[in-house]
Write a protein that holds these residues in place. Sequence first.
Motif, PDB file in Angstrom:
ATOM      1  N   CYS A 279       0.840  -1.185   0.000  1.00 55.99           N
ATOM      2  CA  CYS A 279       0.000   0.000   0.000  1.00 55.99           C
ATOM      3  C   CYS A 279       0.885   1.248   0.000  1.00 55.99           C
ATOM      4  N   GLY A 280       0.269   2.416  -0.140  1.00 60.84           N
ATOM      5  CA  GLY A 280       1.033   3.660  -0.202  1.00 60.84           C
ATOM      6  C   GLY A 280       1.821   3.949   1.052  1.00 60.84           C
ATOM      7  N   GLU A 281       1.229   3.683   2.227  1.00 61.74           N
ATOM      8  CA  GLU A 281       1.922   3.963   3.485  1.00 61.74           C
ATOM      9  C   GLU A 281       3.180   3.106   3.632  1.00 61.74           C
ATOM     10  N   CYS A 282       3.106   1.841   3.240  1.00 62.25           N
ATOM     11  CA  CYS A 282       4.274   0.963   3.342  1.00 62.25           C
ATOM     12  C   CYS A 282       5.311   1.310   2.279  1.00 62.25           C
ATOM     13  N   LEU A 283       4.864   1.746   1.102  1.00 58.88           N
ATOM     14  CA  LEU A 283       5.804   2.168   0.059  1.00 58.88           C
ATOM     15  C   LEU A 283       6.559   3.421   0.478  1.00 58.88           C
ATOM     16  N   ALA A 284       5.912   4.280   1.256  1.00 61.14           N
ATOM     17  CA  ALA A 284       6.564   5.513   1.703  1.00 61.14           C
ATOM     18  C   ALA A 284       7.798   5.225   2.552  1.00 61.14           C
ATOM     19  N   ASN A 285       7.840   4.076   3.210  1.00 62.15           N
ATOM     20  CA  ASN A 285       9.000   3.705   4.018  1.00 62.15           C
ATOM     21  C   ASN A 285      10.230   3.416   3.159  1.00 62.15           C
ATOM     22  N   TYR A 286      10.013   3.163   1.864  1.00 62.57           N
ATOM     23  CA  TYR A 286      11.111   2.870   0.938  1.00 62.57           C
ATOM     24  C   TYR A 286      11.415   4.060   0.027  1.00 62.57           C
ATOM     25  N   LEU A 287      10.897   5.227   0.370  1.00 63.68           N
ATOM     26  CA  LEU A 287      11.053   6.392  -0.499  1.00 63.68           C
ATOM     27  C   LEU A 287      12.521   6.728  -0.762  1.00 63.68           C
ATOM     28  N   LYS A 288      13.368   6.611   0.246  1.00 64.47           N
ATOM     29  CA  LYS A 288      14.784   6.945   0.092  1.00 64.47           C
ATOM     30  C   LYS A 288      15.518   5.961  -0.820  1.00 64.47           C
ATOM     31  N   ASN A 289      14.961   4.778  -1.010  1.00 63.69           N
ATOM     32  CA  ASN A 289      15.591   3.769  -1.869  1.00 63.69           C
ATOM     33  C   ASN A 289      15.154   3.876  -3.325  1.00 63.69           C
ATOM     34  N   MET A 290      14.183   4.766  -3.612  1.00 66.94           N
ATOM     35  CA  MET A 290      13.689   4.913  -4.972  1.00 66.94           C
ATOM     36  C   MET A 290      14.621   5.794  -5.793  1.00 66.94           C
ATOM     37  N   PRO A 291      14.689   5.571  -7.108  1.00 71.39           N
ATOM     38  CA  PRO A 291      15.416   6.489  -7.990  1.00 71.39           C
ATOM     39  C   PRO A 291      14.826   7.896  -7.891  1.00 71.39           C
ATOM     40  N   THR A 292      15.630   8.901  -8.245  1.00 67.97           N
ATOM     41  CA  THR A 292      15.204  10.293  -8.079  1.00 67.97           C
ATOM     42  C   THR A 292      13.904  10.593  -8.815  1.00 67.97           C
ATOM     43  N   ARG A 293      13.799  10.150 -10.067  1.00 65.91           N
ATOM     44  CA  ARG A 293      12.597  10.459 -10.840  1.00 65.91           C
ATOM     45  C   ARG A 293      11.364   9.774 -10.256  1.00 65.91           C
ATOM     46  N   LYS A 294      11.565   8.606  -9.618  1.00 57.07           N
ATOM     47  CA  LYS A 294      10.447   7.907  -9.003  1.00 57.07           C
ATOM     48  C   LYS A 294      10.017   8.596  -7.711  1.00 57.07           C
ATOM     49  N   LYS A 295      10.977   9.229  -7.033  1.00 55.61           N
ATOM     50  CA  LYS A 295      10.620   9.975  -5.819  1.00 55.61           C
ATOM     51  C   LYS A 295       9.674  11.115  -6.162  1.00 55.61           C
ATOM     52  N   TYR A 296       9.986  11.847  -7.237  1.00 52.70           N
ATOM     53  CA  TYR A 296       9.122  12.944  -7.657  1.00 52.70           C
ATOM     54  C   TYR A 296       7.736  12.426  -8.044  1.00 52.70           C
ATOM     55  N   LEU A 297       7.712  11.302  -8.766  1.00 49.35           N
ATOM     56  CA  LEU A 297       6.441  10.734  -9.177  1.00 49.35           C
ATOM     57  C   LEU A 297       5.626  10.267  -7.981  1.00 49.35           C
ATOM     58  N   PHE A 298       6.302   9.680  -7.013  1.00 44.80           N
ATOM     59  CA  PHE A 298       5.611   9.206  -5.804  1.00 44.80           C
ATOM     60  C   PHE A 298       4.971  10.378  -5.067  1.00 44.80           C
ATOM     61  N   ASN A 299       5.719  11.456  -4.894  1.00 40.25           N
ATOM     62  CA  ASN A 299       5.178  12.642  -4.219  1.00 40.25           C
ATOM     63  C   ASN A 299       4.021  13.243  -5.011  1.00 40.25           C
ATOM     64  N   GLU A 300       4.091  13.179  -6.342  1.00 37.20           N
ATOM     65  CA  GLU A 300       3.005  13.663  -7.177  1.00 37.20           C
ATOM     66  C   GLU A 300       1.743  12.830  -6.956  1.00 37.20           C
ATOM     67  N   TYR A 301       1.914  11.508  -6.822  1.00 42.25           N
ATOM     68  CA  TYR A 301       0.783  10.630  -6.559  1.00 42.25           C
ATOM     69  C   TYR A 301       0.150  10.943  -5.206  1.00 42.25           C
ATOM     70  N   VAL A 302       1.011  11.308  -4.239  1.00 41.89           N
ATOM     71  CA  VAL A 302       0.500  11.667  -2.907  1.00 41.89           C
ATOM     72  C   VAL A 302      -0.352  12.925  -3.005  1.00 41.89           C
ATOM     73  N   LYS A 303       0.111  13.918  -3.763  1.00 37.30           N
ATOM     74  CA  LYS A 303      -0.642  15.170  -3.927  1.00 37.30           C
ATOM     75  C   LYS A 303      -1.974  14.925  -4.626  1.00 37.30           C
ATOM     76  N   ARG A 304      -2.002  13.987  -5.547  1.00 41.20           N
ATOM     77  CA  ARG A 304      -3.238  13.700  -6.271  1.00 41.20           C
ATOM     78  C   ARG A 304      -4.234  12.890  -5.433  1.00 41.20           C
ATOM     79  N   GLY A 305      -3.758  12.398  -4.303  1.00 41.62           N
ATOM     80  CA  GLY A 305      -4.645  11.642  -3.424  1.00 41.62           C
ATOM     81  C   GLY A 305      -4.859  10.207  -3.835  1.00 41.62           C
ATOM     82  N   TYR A 306      -3.878   9.615  -4.540  1.00 40.34           N
ATOM     83  CA  TYR A 306      -4.032   8.237  -5.006  1.00 40.34           C
ATOM     84  C   TYR A 306      -3.961   7.221  -3.873  1.00 40.34           C
ATOM     85  N   TRP A 307      -3.401   7.599  -2.723  1.00 39.08           N
ATOM     86  CA  TRP A 307      -3.206   6.621  -1.646  1.00 39.08           C
ATOM     87  C   TRP A 307      -4.333   6.649  -0.628  1.00 39.08           C
ATOM     88  N   LYS A 308      -5.356   7.441  -0.880  1.00 40.70           N
ATOM     89  CA  LYS A 308      -6.458   7.499   0.076  1.00 40.70           C
ATOM     90  C   LYS A 308      -7.366   6.296  -0.073  1.00 40.70           C
TER      91      LYS A 308
END
Length: 288
Positions: free
Chosen positions: A259-288
């Motif tokens: 889920c999104g909350e568990c994926l957030a724990n691996y944020l530092k291990n993601m490639p840079t471009r994926k970090k930006y995309l992940f944060n964009e998904y958070v802003k769009r509310g995809y993890w609600k």
Amino acid sequence: MSEWNWKEYRKQKHQFRSYYCAGCRQRKPCGLLTNCVRDWQGYCCPCYFQREAEEAKEYADYQQVYQREAKEWQASIQQLKLLRDYPGCDKCGSKEVDGYDLLVNNKLVCRDCLIKKTGGRSSGALSWTEQQKWHQKHWGINISEWLDAYDCLPVNANCATKWLKDKQHLSNCACLELEAKELHELFTNSLREKEEKIKKCRCKASNKPRTPYYDYDNYGYTYCEKCEKRIKGAGKHGTIKNRNNPAFWGLNIPQKVLCGECLANYLKNMPTRKKYLFNEYVKRGYWK
């Protein structure tokens, strides 16, 4: 081809296209190993082979196989003695006992009384009379006389045949060792044959993780492999959404669904471009 047969053909063809392994749900079975195994025809070759390999481990060591067979042989003799000396049920007088309780718990339970108590649920019935008839028909011996004379029984039908021909067979009987050896070789050779055969396996794997459950009302769902939160699938296709796939975020971890909350724990291990995309998904509310 008639119209009815053509419809059936189209239906079967469609089922094959959408049919995935009932175990892992990641592969379309080619049937190389499972076509001749009725209960496993819905599984892919790797899943079936894994099950066979685990079962073969129990028979990999000959000494362990022999000890287990000897223990089961002695237990079967003891169970027949219990059945022979069973006077019948105190309540109803029946001499038929429940086979499950006799074989597993080594105690005698009246089958008729058990059926009344459980509402008709019981395993097969066993009685001393039926056991005598069975051994007389298949082994050609009177088990009552043999238990009285030798305090034991032959290992199997072949052992009984040898014993009937040679009364001294008991002193040098190696039938139990032979049976254990055959059982050990059977599983070992069978696994070796499957190891060679699975090299030609053509099961087609899905590129995306698939939902282990499917619900036509909810369009498929699965659960996070860490917190067990329910996750909705990707529509009618029976797959998870990309955002719940750790591989989509460039993560090389054993988990396939998070889920999104568990994926957030691996944020530092993601490639840079994926970090930006992940944060964009958070802003769009995809993890609600």
